[in-house]
Design an enzyme around this catalytic site. Structure first.
Site, PDB file in Angstrom:
ATOM      1  N   CYS A  81     -31.039 112.875   7.459  1.00 29.04           N
ATOM      2  CA  CYS A  81     -31.889 113.004   6.259  1.00 29.04           C
ATOM      3  C   CYS A  81     -31.375 114.063   5.291  1.00 29.04           C
ATOM      4  O   CYS A  81     -31.676 114.016   4.103  1.00 29.04           O
ATOM      5  CB  CYS A  81     -33.321 113.315   6.667  1.00 29.04           C
ATOM      6  SG  CYS A  81     -33.986 112.009   7.689  1.00 29.04           S
ATOM      7  N   HIS A  92     -36.555 114.981   0.203  1.00 26.24           N
ATOM      8  CA  HIS A  92     -36.264 113.808   1.033  1.00 26.24           C
ATOM      9  C   HIS A  92     -37.596 113.162   1.398  1.00 26.24           C
ATOM     10  O   HIS A  92     -38.553 113.846   1.780  1.00 26.24           O
ATOM     11  CB  HIS A  92     -35.507 114.245   2.289  1.00 26.24           C
ATOM     12  CG  HIS A  92     -35.601 113.236   3.380  1.00 26.24           C
ATOM     13  ND1 HIS A  92     -35.181 111.936   3.201  1.00 26.24           N
ATOM     14  CD2 HIS A  92     -36.100 113.314   4.642  1.00 26.24           C
ATOM     15  CE1 HIS A  92     -35.406 111.262   4.313  1.00 26.24           C
ATOM     16  NE2 HIS A  92     -35.965 112.069   5.197  1.00 26.24           N
ATOM     17  N   ASN A 150     -38.917 105.774   4.599  1.00 23.62           N
ATOM     18  CA  ASN A 150     -37.899 106.828   4.735  1.00 23.62           C
ATOM     19  C   ASN A 150     -36.519 106.167   4.796  1.00 23.62           C
ATOM     20  O   ASN A 150     -36.187 105.500   5.776  1.00 23.62           O
ATOM     21  CB  ASN A 150     -38.205 107.615   6.019  1.00 23.62           C
ATOM     22  CG  ASN A 150     -37.209 108.729   6.294  1.00 23.62           C
ATOM     23  OD1 ASN A 150     -36.134 108.776   5.705  1.00 23.62           O
ATOM     24  ND2 ASN A 150     -37.567 109.613   7.209  1.00 23.62           N
TER      25      ASN A 150
HETATM   26  O1  UT7 Z   1     -36.937 112.083   7.997  1.00 21.81           O
HETATM   27  C1  UT7 Z   1     -36.623 113.008   8.993  1.00 21.81           C
HETATM   28  C2  UT7 Z   1     -37.730 113.916   9.259  1.00 21.81           C
HETATM   29  N1  UT7 Z   1     -38.875 113.176   9.717  1.00 21.81           N
HETATM   30  C3  UT7 Z   1     -40.063 113.692   9.546  1.00 21.81           C
HETATM   31  O2  UT7 Z   1     -40.167 114.746   8.952  1.00 21.81           O
HETATM   32  C4  UT7 Z   1     -41.244 112.962  10.121  1.00 21.81           C
HETATM   33  C5  UT7 Z   1     -42.188 113.946  10.746  1.00 21.81           C
HETATM   34  N2  UT7 Z   1     -43.305 113.359  11.494  1.00 21.81           N
HETATM   35  C6  UT7 Z   1     -44.211 112.540  10.951  1.00 21.81           C
HETATM   36  O3  UT7 Z   1     -44.108 112.160   9.816  1.00 21.81           O
HETATM   37  C7  UT7 Z   1     -45.424 112.182  11.775  1.00 21.81           C
HETATM   38  O4  UT7 Z   1     -45.438 112.960  12.944  1.00 21.81           O
HETATM   39  C8  UT7 Z   1     -45.512 110.683  12.165  1.00 21.81           C
HETATM   40  C9  UT7 Z   1     -45.800 109.850  10.931  1.00 21.81           C
HETATM   41  C10 UT7 Z   1     -44.222 110.232  12.802  1.00 21.81           C
HETATM   42  C11 UT7 Z   1     -46.631 110.454  13.147  1.00 21.81           C
HETATM   43  O5  UT7 Z   1     -47.859 110.906  12.596  1.00 21.81           O
HETATM   44  P1  UT7 Z   1     -48.807 111.862  13.443  1.00 21.81           P
HETATM   45  O6  UT7 Z   1     -49.982 112.123  12.604  1.00 21.81           O
HETATM   46  O7  UT7 Z   1     -47.985 113.046  13.880  1.00 21.81           O
HETATM   47  O8  UT7 Z   1     -49.223 110.943  14.639  1.00 21.81           O
HETATM   48  P2  UT7 Z   1     -49.005 111.179  16.215  1.00 21.81           P
HETATM   49  O9  UT7 Z   1     -47.588 110.971  16.587  1.00 21.81           O
HETATM   50  O10 UT7 Z   1     -49.665 112.455  16.622  1.00 21.81           O
HETATM   51  O11 UT7 Z   1     -49.832 110.005  16.813  1.00 21.81           O
HETATM   52  C12 UT7 Z   1     -51.261 109.931  16.655  1.00 21.81           C
HETATM   53  C13 UT7 Z   1     -51.754 108.651  17.307  1.00 21.81           C
HETATM   54  C14 UT7 Z   1     -51.206 108.462  18.732  1.00 21.81           C
HETATM   55  O12 UT7 Z   1     -52.262 107.834  19.476  1.00 21.81           O
HETATM   56  P3  UT7 Z   1     -53.190 108.703  20.466  1.00 21.81           P
HETATM   57  O13 UT7 Z   1     -52.245 109.339  21.447  1.00 21.81           O
HETATM   58  O14 UT7 Z   1     -53.871 109.696  19.588  1.00 21.81           O
HETATM   59  O15 UT7 Z   1     -54.085 107.673  21.054  1.00 21.81           O
HETATM   60  C15 UT7 Z   1     -50.086 107.480  18.529  1.00 21.81           C
HETATM   61  O16 UT7 Z   1     -49.830 106.692  19.677  1.00 21.81           O
HETATM   62  O17 UT7 Z   1     -51.310 107.529  16.551  1.00 21.81           O
HETATM   63  C16 UT7 Z   1     -50.620 106.603  17.427  1.00 21.81           C
HETATM   64  N3  UT7 Z   1     -49.576 105.932  16.654  1.00 21.81           N
HETATM   65  C17 UT7 Z   1     -49.807 104.829  15.921  1.00 21.81           C
HETATM   66  N4  UT7 Z   1     -50.898 104.094  15.715  1.00 21.81           N
HETATM   67  C18 UT7 Z   1     -50.797 103.030  14.901  1.00 21.81           C
HETATM   68  C19 UT7 Z   1     -48.268 106.299  16.501  1.00 21.81           C
HETATM   69  N5  UT7 Z   1     -47.660 105.435  15.691  1.00 21.81           N
HETATM   70  C20 UT7 Z   1     -48.579 104.516  15.312  1.00 21.81           C
HETATM   71  C21 UT7 Z   1     -48.533 103.390  14.481  1.00 21.81           C
HETATM   72  N6  UT7 Z   1     -49.678 102.677  14.305  1.00 21.81           N
HETATM   73  N7  UT7 Z   1     -47.413 102.997  13.832  1.00 21.81           N
END
Ligand code: UT7
Length: 335
Positions: free
Chosen positions: A115, A262, A292
């Site tokens: 990235c 980014h 992204n």
């Molecule tokens: O480009 C390089 C750098 N990248 C970044 O900077 C990205 C940084 N991270 C993020 O943008 C976020 O962490 C994500 C978008 C990847 C994830 O969002 P989050 O708010 O951190 O969600 P999470 O990983 O804590 O997941 C929350 C819940 C989980 O379920 P439980 O354990 O609470 O039941 C996940 O399993 O959301 C679930 N989940 C989804 N649900 C529906 C994860 N992905 C999905 C999905 N659809 N696609």
């Protein structure tokens, strides 16, 4: 002193639009979740069976940048190509771009900084120009993520985020200009390499494991991201590296005319915008439309900013990125 000026910007996006609701039929996800957590509404994914490759999309973006710069491909004397999704494991995509554009036998360098790849590439171009070595450098960021994503529910935490696209700029040496790249700032922290990674194929876990059928459930061939951890580091490093650039140039956040970060997550971009107290017209986001696109996201956003008249001569443009490695970087440019 020689200045490095961006004299042309181009982009290319594959036609195939994949909406959040299209993804609902492939995996356990929802339009609401994706929009709320990332801001993404749709992305472009190259259609399966398409002839498009990362280097070909980069070539189209480069042609657009050349047109915009009003120079010929034969004026280019060096290529820097940033991607994490190259056509081949080796050789790199830079040489394929050189072949596609039918340019003479100039140097072509590949950058593997994910990235942050575009800013790293821009920094390399800036230094070659300031040293007097080259006059016109083509800098490209291009990615085809879609072919390498786990599009089942297992991969939903990663695959809904990434999109395909390409962007390019022409950086030119200019002795009599007030404008140009003021500075670039590059960082890395390899202790977190495995927090956002595609582990395989690698030199110690080669593709033959897939071919002999023993590894069909092995998810190490798909991107893995420790999302929360990456998010927390991203917001910290983005602000840090932007402030580093401003301080280095004796400027303040009030001097920023346009910030392009980014496009990793709209929540990250908004967080940085709030921390820097920038109004909406001083920040450009397009993650909603493209997801992204890694090394391509900044040049694509730059092209759109220009098309939308968001930049005028003399403006201070700030670019910043954070991603896998971890690596992070910024560039300050007087437009
Ligand atoms: O480009 C390089 C750098 N990248 C970044 O900077 C990205 C940084 N991270 C993020 O943008 C976020 O962490 C994500 C978008 C990847 C994830 O969002 P989050 O708010 O951190 O969600 P999470 O990983 O804590 O997941 C929350 C819940 C989980 O379920 P439980 O354990 O609470 O039941 C996940 O399993 O959301 C679930 N989940 C989804 N649900 C529906 C994860 N992905 C999905 C999905 N659809 N696609």
């Amino acid at each position: 002193m020689i200045k490095s000026e961006i004299i042309g910007v181009g982009y290319y996006l594959p036609d195939n639009v994949v909406s959040n609701s299209d993804l609902e039929s492939k995996m356990d996800t929802s339009d609401d979740w994706i929009k709320e957590r990332t801001g993404i509404e749709e992305r472009r994914w190259v259609k399966s069976g398409s002839k498009l490759t990362t280097s070909l999309m980069g070539t189209y973006a480069a042609q657009d940048a050349l047109l915009n710069a009003k120079i010929s491909k034969d004026d280019i004397d060096f290529i820097v190509f940033a991607t994490l999704s190259p056509d081949y494991y080796f050789p790199g995509s830079g040489v394929l771009l050189q072949r596609n554009l039918k340019i003479k036998e100039i140097g072509a360098l590949d950058i593997r900084n994910q990235c942050s790849g575009f800013i790293y590439a821009l920094s390399v171009a800036d230094q070659y120009i300031k040293s007097g070595m080259y006059k016109n450098i083509l800098v490209v960021g291009s990615e085809i993520h879609s072919g390498g994503l786990d599009k089942t529910s297992r991969g939903r935490g990663v695959s809904v985020i990434f999109g395909d696209g390409a962007g390019a700029v022409i950086v030119q040496a200019n002795k009599n200009s007030n404008s140009g790249i003021l500075s670039t700032h590059l960082h890395s922290e390899g202790k977190y390499a495995e927090e956002l990674i595609v582990k395989n194929p690698s030199t110690n876990h080669w593709i033959d494991k897939i071919i002999d059928g023993k590894d069909q459930d092995d998810s190490s061939y798909f991107p893995y991201m420790n999302g929360n951890f990456v998010f927390k580091n991203a917001v910290l490093r983005f602000e840090e590296v932007i402030m580093e650039a401003l301080n280095y140039n004796n400027l303040t956040k009030e001097d920023i005319s346009l910030l392009i970060t980014h496009q990793a997550n709209l929540r990250i971009s908004k967080f940085i915008q709030n921390r820097l107290k920038l109004s909406n017209d001083k920040v450009y986001n397009n993650i909603m439309k493209y997801g992204n696109t890694t090394a391509a996201s900044i040049p694509i956003a730059l092209k759109e900013s220009l098309l939308n008249n968001k930049l005028k001569k003399g403006d201070i443009l700030c670019l910043a990125a954070f991603g896998s490695g971890f690596t992070w970087a910024s560039a300050l440019i007087k437009w």
